[in-house]
Design a protein around this motif. Structure first.
Motif, short mmCIF file in Angstrom:
data_model
loop_
_atom_site.label_atom_id
_atom_site.label_comp_id
_atom_site.label_asym_id
_atom_site.label_seq_id
_atom_site.Cartn_x
_atom_site.Cartn_y
_atom_site.Cartn_z
N ARG A 229 0.81 -1.21 0.00
CA ARG A 229 0.00 0.00 0.00
C ARG A 229 0.85 1.26 0.00
O ARG A 229 0.61 2.21 0.74
CB ARG A 229 -0.96 -0.02 1.19
CG ARG A 229 -2.01 -1.10 1.08
CD ARG A 229 -2.86 -1.20 2.33
NE ARG A 229 -4.06 -2.00 2.10
CZ ARG A 229 -4.96 -2.29 3.04
NH1 ARG A 229 -4.80 -1.83 4.27
NH2 ARG A 229 -6.02 -3.03 2.76
N GLY B 194 -1.12 -3.76 6.49
CA GLY B 194 -1.44 -2.77 7.51
C GLY B 194 -0.48 -2.90 8.67
O GLY B 194 0.31 -3.85 8.76
N GLN C 254 -3.70 4.14 11.31
CA GLN C 254 -4.39 3.61 10.13
C GLN C 254 -5.75 3.04 10.51
O GLN C 254 -5.90 2.38 11.52
CB GLN C 254 -3.55 2.52 9.47
CG GLN C 254 -4.21 1.91 8.22
CD GLN C 254 -3.24 1.16 7.36
OE1 GLN C 254 -2.10 1.58 7.17
NE2 GLN C 254 -3.67 0.03 6.82
N GLN C 255 -6.73 3.30 9.62
CA GLN C 255 -8.07 2.73 9.77
C GLN C 255 -8.33 1.83 8.57
O GLN C 255 -8.06 2.20 7.43
CB GLN C 255 -9.13 3.83 9.84
CG GLN C 255 -8.88 4.89 10.90
CD GLN C 255 -8.07 6.06 10.38
OE1 GLN C 255 -8.34 6.58 9.31
NE2 GLN C 255 -7.06 6.49 11.13
N ASP C 256 -8.84 0.64 8.85
CA ASP C 256 -9.17 -0.33 7.81
C ASP C 256 -10.63 -0.74 7.94
O ASP C 256 -11.13 -1.00 9.05
CB ASP C 256 -8.30 -1.58 7.93
CG ASP C 256 -6.88 -1.34 7.48
OD1 ASP C 256 -6.62 -1.40 6.28
OD2 ASP C 256 -6.02 -1.10 8.36
N GLU D 9 -11.71 -3.86 0.53
CA GLU D 9 -10.91 -3.36 1.65
C GLU D 9 -10.49 -1.93 1.36
O GLU D 9 -9.90 -1.64 0.31
CB GLU D 9 -9.67 -4.24 1.86
CG GLU D 9 -10.00 -5.67 2.26
CD GLU D 9 -8.77 -6.55 2.33
OE1 GLU D 9 -7.74 -6.20 1.69
OE2 GLU D 9 -8.82 -7.60 3.00
N PHE E 17 -8.60 1.67 3.15
CA PHE E 17 -7.71 2.06 4.24
C PHE E 17 -7.41 3.55 4.18
O PHE E 17 -7.47 4.18 3.12
CB PHE E 17 -6.40 1.27 4.19
CG PHE E 17 -5.52 1.59 3.00
CD1 PHE E 17 -4.51 2.54 3.09
CD2 PHE E 17 -5.70 0.94 1.79
CE1 PHE E 17 -3.71 2.83 2.00
CE2 PHE E 17 -4.91 1.23 0.69
CZ PHE E 17 -3.91 2.18 0.80
N ASN E 18 -7.08 4.10 5.31
CA ASN E 18 -6.68 5.50 5.44
C ASN E 18 -5.56 5.55 6.47
O ASN E 18 -5.73 5.09 7.60
CB ASN E 18 -7.86 6.36 5.88
CG ASN E 18 -7.49 7.83 5.97
OD1 ASN E 18 -6.87 8.37 5.07
ND2 ASN E 18 -7.85 8.47 7.07
N ASN E 19 -4.42 6.09 6.08
CA ASN E 19 -3.22 6.00 6.92
C ASN E 19 -2.56 7.38 7.03
O ASN E 19 -2.16 7.97 6.02
CB ASN E 19 -2.24 4.99 6.31
CG ASN E 19 -1.08 4.68 7.23
OD1 ASN E 19 -1.06 5.08 8.39
ND2 ASN E 19 -0.10 3.95 6.72
N TYR F 74 -3.96 6.61 1.31
CA TYR F 74 -5.29 6.03 1.37
C TYR F 74 -5.54 5.28 0.06
O TYR F 74 -4.87 5.51 -0.95
CB TYR F 74 -6.36 7.10 1.59
CG TYR F 74 -6.39 8.20 0.57
CD1 TYR F 74 -7.19 8.12 -0.56
CD2 TYR F 74 -5.61 9.35 0.74
CE1 TYR F 74 -7.22 9.14 -1.49
CE2 TYR F 74 -5.63 10.38 -0.18
CZ TYR F 74 -6.44 10.27 -1.30
OH TYR F 74 -6.46 11.28 -2.22
#
Length: 820
Positions: free
Chosen positions: A167, A209, A590-592, A607, A609-611, A649
């Motif tokens: 990612r 992640g 990070q949010q998954d 899936e 994600f935001n990191n 993201y």
């Protein structure tokens, strides 16, 4: 009396009828192990059987005829057979099932405290098996993983050097493991690959992640765990396999011999591998000089299983000799040239490489030699209702780069890294369904330079330790897991002096007290980095086949040695690196979110994600007060590491079709997108859009593959398949363009086709497996934005308008595996 004769006649008729009926019996296995409760059905007769604990089944009283037999089991691909049975005949079937592509109940060991089903793990995780890896054309193990797992990419420097990115994050942000032991080499080097035998891996587990909770620093982006192959064997019998692999583009020849033996409670595995290749080619550059390589691997494993648990020992030796490309070529013909002088080298007057040397397996004098040695033990011991797990490993990485054409035996870079890894964790007995684990792990490292002329990093000592607590519990349809961790990493080095070497005219290291005429290249340094990380995740089982997942995690990474300590030329990268001693650790938040549906006819996975990363470290070109690029070593760029905020993201979407009505057909589709934004406002104000994005971010990648697999044998062909795939890489317009560090990369589409089959003898035993694959069918000329060779260019313009080096062209691979 009449009634007696009638009764006897009826009995004789019934016995005669029974004698004319047939029987089907057999055994159901998967990966050599019996499959209990597998269902065997003959729909036309509305009859069947269920496999017992040993995978055995029997269907009796079958009239002569031809029957369609269906074999099914949750977690495995259904199998359809057509068998004819004669009067009084007993047919014995040996049926091997393949794992269902949905991986419904796949068990993983990476990124968790104990073995856990994928469905119960809120952290995004993917698994790729050996057979799937064998279906692809691979030059190394990372290539195999990249082609099978959406969201994973690689920075490459030629066909045999791939560094994994997850990612949009790579280098020391991705932790690679071999059988659970963290891989420790010179990961900071662009031209340094992963020292693992690709043919000896049975499966790879990828955590997408932050996994700092269980692994500490360097798992900020994720983890790739490569698990060695330990075949199932009958007690007292030797089992083996021989693999031969050939690729036409660069003449890659690979061979691997594996042996396995078991006796009593012990299992032994031994594997040896050799690979060799000449320069690869494409339609623009022809043969690309400096990309040949030779590799040797030797791996030995021993495992004992007892009532108290198990203990496994492993040892490996990796030896790789890899040419160093520099991209120099004639300005008009664009033919590759080679360096033949040191001090008086003139790029414009280098001699052209003869054609015969472009196709030779003999490596040129400018190359790197990397050796990696590993010895480890993993033990699990039952303690009442809990268990204690320990890991202890030692490894040594030796890296030499030979970059002096007039003194080919003198290494420019020569570093030796020794590492001791340790891990101890205790899985406590479950209390009211609550499973908890406490553990401590870390490493001790010592890096030393040897007889070199370039010293990009100092001799350093590092000690790393971290303790963690992890818990998980199931409440109804909800699985909850999470934990906390604290890490401490101490790194130090003494004053490091460099001065002239009268014997060869280059530099050498000086040691106290004799430092006359030397300069202090690395002043002494000592610092302690600490960090708190953790995660909390939830899996909501909407049904047996539909799941929702959510996870939040804080990752931690201490700066690596080159980011804080570098002050010199890395000859293989042609870059002078300058570190920054003031750096702080990187922290990510990070949010998954994930949606997974394992339906009877298709699998769906979404899936997102935001990191956010604080103190993100990256390279930037160094300029003087007049705005001119700083040149410390002529012909080499100078970069200094910088630190700022960053955000990444994106999403991965997979839709895999496996319709029951057409059980022989599958279609896999996936898309992966990552966006990386630089949060350095001052840099963006100065350079605009050129500084808006992060370096080495993969473009949108869409992959589709159609596969047809025979549901029965055709003569000697078993499990035959044909497949076709399309890989579409969009143009990468969002790149880190300050100082032309990266440039725009055009999109491209690659078409790949393949076929394969098992070859069986008259007894139904597999005597050979054959895999054929043709990549880049139409020989498309393209440059991947994460291929470093794209930027190997000495001129500002080109007669054909093509700058830099292009990726590999059309490549046909033939792979044969012979079990014995």
């Amino acid at each position: 009396m009449k009634h007696l004769f009638t009764l006897l006649g009826a009995l004789l008729l019934m016995v005669s009828s029974q004698a004319q009926q047939g029987t089907i019996t057999g055994k159901i296995t998967a990966n050599g192990k019996p499959v209990q409760f597998a269902n065997i059905a003959i729909s036309a007769l509305k009859t069947g059987a269920v496999a017992d604990q040993q995978g055995m089944f029997v269907i009796r009283n079958l009239h002569p005829g031809t029957y369609d037999i269906k074999v099914s089991m949750i977690g495995y691909q259904p199998l359809a057979l057509k068998k004819s049975i004669r009067s009084g005949q007993t047919i014995t079937l040996d049926i091997a099932l393949e794992e269902d592509l949905s991986k419904l109940n796949e068990v993983v060991v990476t990124g968790v405290s104990r073995a856990t089903a994928v469905r119960k793990n809120p952290i995004p995780i993917a698994v790729i098996g050996k057979r799937e890896m064998n279906m692809h054309v691979n030059s190394n193990i990372i290539d195999a993983i990249v082609k099978g797992v959406p969201g994973v990419s690689a920075v490459t420097t030629g066909p045999n050097i791939s560094k994994p990115f997850i990612r949009g994050l790579g280098y020391n942000r991705v932790l690679t493991l071999f059988d659970g032991v963290r891989q420790e080499g010179q990961q900071w080097g662009d031209e340094h690959g992963i020292e693992v035998d690709q043919y000896g891996i049975s499966r790879a587990e990828v955590v997408k992640g932050p996994a700092s909770l269980t692994y500490g620093s360097d798992a900020l982006a994720g983890v790739i765990n490569m698990i060695p192959d330990i075949p199932e064997t009958a007690p007292g019998k030797l089992k083996g396999s021989f693999l031969a692999d050939y690729q036409t583009n660069n003449g890659m020849i690979g061979s691997s011999l594996g042996l396995a033996y078991s006796k009593n409670d012990w299992k032994y595995v031994l594997r040896g591998t050799m690979k060799a290749a000449h320069n690869y080619r494409n339609s623009i550059d022809g043969f690309v000089y400096g990309t040949a390589y030779r590799e040797y691997n030797l791996t030995a494993l021993a495992r004992v299983d007892k009532s108290w648990g198990y203990s496994q020992w492993g040892a490996s030796l990796y030896d790789n000799t890899q040419e160093i490309p520099d991209g120099s070529r004639d300005s008009l013909t664009r033919k590759f040239t080679r360096q033949v002088k040191d001090a008086d080298d003139d790029i414009k007057n280098r001699p052209i490489v003869p054609e015969n040397e472009l196709r030779t397996y003999t490596l040129n004098p400018l190359h790197q030699h990397i050796q990696h040695y590993r010895l480890y033990n993993r033990t699990r011991r039952q303690l009442g209702k809990g268990d204690l797990n320990s890991l202890l490993g030692v490894q040594q990485s030796v890296r030499r780069e030979y970059n002096h054409p007039e003194m080919p035996l003198q290494p420019g870079l020569y570093v030796v890294l020794n590492t001791l890894n340790y891990d101890l964790r205790y899985n406590l007995p479950a209390i009211a369904g609550l499973e908890t684990t406490v553990g401590v792990n870390g490493m001790y490292q010592q890096n030393r330079s040897r007889n070199a002329t370039d010293f990009p990093i100092p001799d350093y000592n590092l000690f790393d330790i971290g303790g963690f607590f992890f818990a998980k519990k199931t409440i109804g349809q909800v699985d909850i897991s999470g934990g906390l961790r604290y890490d401490s990493r101490h790194i130090r080095w003494n004053d490091f002096y460099v001065g002239p070497n009268k014997d060869n005219g280059f530099d050498k290291q000086y040691h106290l007290p004799d430092t006359a005429g030397a300069r202090l290249q690395f002043p002494a340094f000592s610092h302690n980095y600490t960090g708190i990380s953790g995660s909390l995740g939830v899996t909501w089982n909407l049904s047996q086949r539909v799941l929702l997942k959510a996870n939040i995690a804080r990752g931690y990474r201490a700066p690596n040695i080159t980011e804080i300590g570098s002050n010199g030329l890395d000859p293989g990268a042609h870059i002078v690196y300058l570190g920054n001693r003031e750096f702080k650790p990187e922290f990510s938040f990070q949010q998954d979110l994930g949606f997974l549906a394992y339906l009877p006819d298709l699998d769906i996975s979404v899936e997102v994600f935001n990191n956010h990363i604080n103190n993100y470290i990256y390279q930037a070109r160094l300029y003087d007060a007049n705005g001119e690029p700083v040149v410390i070593v002529p012909g080499n760029a100078t970069y200094r590491y910088q630190q700022s905020g960053a955000r990444l993201y994106g999403a991965e979407v997979s839709v895999n079709l496996h319709p029951r009505a057409v059980s022989w057909l599958t279609m896999d589709n996936s898309a992966a997108y990552t966006e990386g934004r630089n949060r350095n406002k001052a840099l963006i104000d100065l350079h605009g859009d050129a500084a808006r994005y992060l370096p080495f971010i993969p473009p949108l990648h869409i992959r589709s593959a159609l596969k047809a697999t025979a549901t029965r044998n055709f003569g000697m062909f078993s499990k035959a398949y044909v497949r076709a795939g399309v890989d579409r890489f969009s143009a990468q317009k969002h790149f880190y363009g300050v100082d032309d560090t990266e440039t725009y990369t055009a999109g491209y589409t690659l078409v790949n086709v393949g076929a394969g089959s098992g070859i069986v003898n008259k007894k139904g035993k597999t005597v050979m497996e054959l895999f054929l694959q043709l990549d880049n069918v139409f020989d498309v000329a393209y440059q991947a934005n994460m291929n470093r060779l794209k930027y190997f260019e000495y001129y500002s313009s080109s007669p054909n308008g093509r700058m830099g080096i292009y990726n590999m062209g059309r490549n046909f691979s033939a792979k044969v595996i012979v079990p014995f």
